[in-house]
Scaffold this active site. Structure first.
Site, PDB file in Angstrom:
ATOM      1  N   HIS A  79      -8.249  -5.136  -1.303  1.00 22.13           N
ATOM      2  CA  HIS A  79      -7.097  -4.362  -0.850  1.00 22.13           C
ATOM      3  C   HIS A  79      -6.775  -4.718   0.607  1.00 22.13           C
ATOM      4  CE1 HIS A  79      -4.400  -0.852  -0.971  1.00 22.13           C
ATOM      5  NE2 HIS A  79      -4.727  -0.714   0.302  1.00 22.13           N
TER       6      HIS A  79
ATOM      7  N   CYS B 106       0.829  -1.189   0.000  1.00 17.67           N
ATOM      8  CA  CYS B 106       0.000   0.000   0.000  1.00 17.67           C
ATOM      9  C   CYS B 106       0.877   1.258   0.000  1.00 17.67           C
ATOM     10  CB  CYS B 106      -0.965  -0.041   1.185  1.00 17.67           C
ATOM     11  SG  CYS B 106      -2.175   1.304   1.258  1.00 17.67           S
TER      12      CYS B 106
ATOM     13  N   ASP C  91      -9.806  -4.125  -5.892  1.00 15.85           N
ATOM     14  CA  ASP C  91      -8.925  -3.251  -5.132  1.00 15.85           C
ATOM     15  C   ASP C  91      -9.274  -1.808  -5.465  1.00 15.85           C
ATOM     16  OD1 ASP C  91      -6.867  -1.816  -3.948  1.00 15.85           O
ATOM     17  OD2 ASP C  91      -5.323  -3.282  -4.479  1.00 15.85           O
TER      18      ASP C  91
END
Length: 281
Positions: free
Chosen positions: A234, A153, A202
């Site tokens: 995600h 991320c 995502d």
């Protein structure tokens, strides 16, 4: 586009969008981290090492997601150590990760300014990551040591930077999972192999923009590999629900895939293959 009428250049679109409220979600895991903490370049650093019989002599830099040094991340770093790599991560949130600012598993604290928090630590990371990498190499690098990096991320841009000419490149190979904060130039500028571990669903790296990123890599003839999981979202590689076998498998397979890619491009796979072949003679 700029023109004689004074139009401003258009800001490049996000291919992997910024972190959002979704990044407050996730499951916390159980376990006992095997590494230790120290300060390098005046930054809190986690160091976890493989057993002597597994040690391949190489180093993985770990760039955390917005949860920073939480238990899940430490255990993932330990996973890379178990694969043979001295794995070293930095806390570019200075002890102030996102989970310190929530009133529940999915609820931010009232009045918490996520964008202000984000800007503060993006600035800090940009100013300090290169110096921290240099400090790690000085202390832990040896003759013959090669370097890989992985990011989750928030950490993805630092992987891409470490694979680009702007950093040296600092690393010989890199990988990320469910990335954020990536634009076209990140994919255009890498000079070393990249492994992409992705969720089919995502909010940061959606199908259309993921395909654009892959098109850039293909057109520029970059070296890369893609791992894509259906049925997860995600955060799957760090904050999945371990009580669900498929989610657990995806998380574990993501780390295995990244480590195996590092093995290939750092020469570990070839040495192991030769060893296995010799043992069968």
């Amino acid at each position: 586009m700029s023109s004689r009428y004074g139009d401003q250049p258009q800001e490049p679109e996000w291919l992997a969008k910024p972190s959002g409220a979704c990044c407050l979600k996730g499951h916390l895991h159980n376990g006992d981290p095997k590494g230790s903490f120290e300060r390098l370049a005046d930054i809190e650093t986690y160091v976890t090492k493989p057993s002597p019989e597994k040690d391949n002599g190489h180093i993985v830099f770990y760039f955390p997601d917005v949860f920073g040094f939480f238990l899940n991340g430490l255990l993932v770093m330990d996973t890379f150590a178990e694969a043979g790599y001295t794995t070293i991560g930095l806390d570019y949130f200075s002890g102030d990760p996102i989970y310190m600012h929530r009133d529940g598993p999915k609820v931010p604290q009232e009045g918490f300014d996520f964008e202000k928090w984000l800007a503060k630590y993006q600035k800090y990371a940009k100013e300090h990551v290169d110096g921290w990498i240099a400090a790690v190499k000085q202390k832990y690098g040896k003759a013959g040591t090669k370097y890989a990096c992985t990011g989750y991320c928030f950490g993805a841009p630092y992987v891409m930077h470490a694979l680009s000419k702007a950093s040296g490149p600092a690393c010989d190979v890199g990988g990320f999972a469910h990335p954020a904060f990536l634009k076209e130039h990140h994919f255009q500028n890498i000079e070393k192999p990249l492994f992409l571990s992705c969720a089919e669903t995502d909010f940061t790296f959606e199908t259309d923009t993921r395909n654009k990123a892959l098109a850039i890599l293909q057109e520029a003839k970059k070296t890369y590999s893609v791992q894509l999981f259906s049925g997860v979202e995600h955060g799957f590689a760090l904050r999945c629900d371990l009580s669900k076998p498929y989610e657990r498998w995806c998380k574990e397979e993501s780390a295995r895939g990244i480590a195996a890619y590092f093995d290939l491009h750092l020469g570990v796979y070839d040495k192991q293959s030769q060893k296995d072949g010799d043992s069968k003679l």
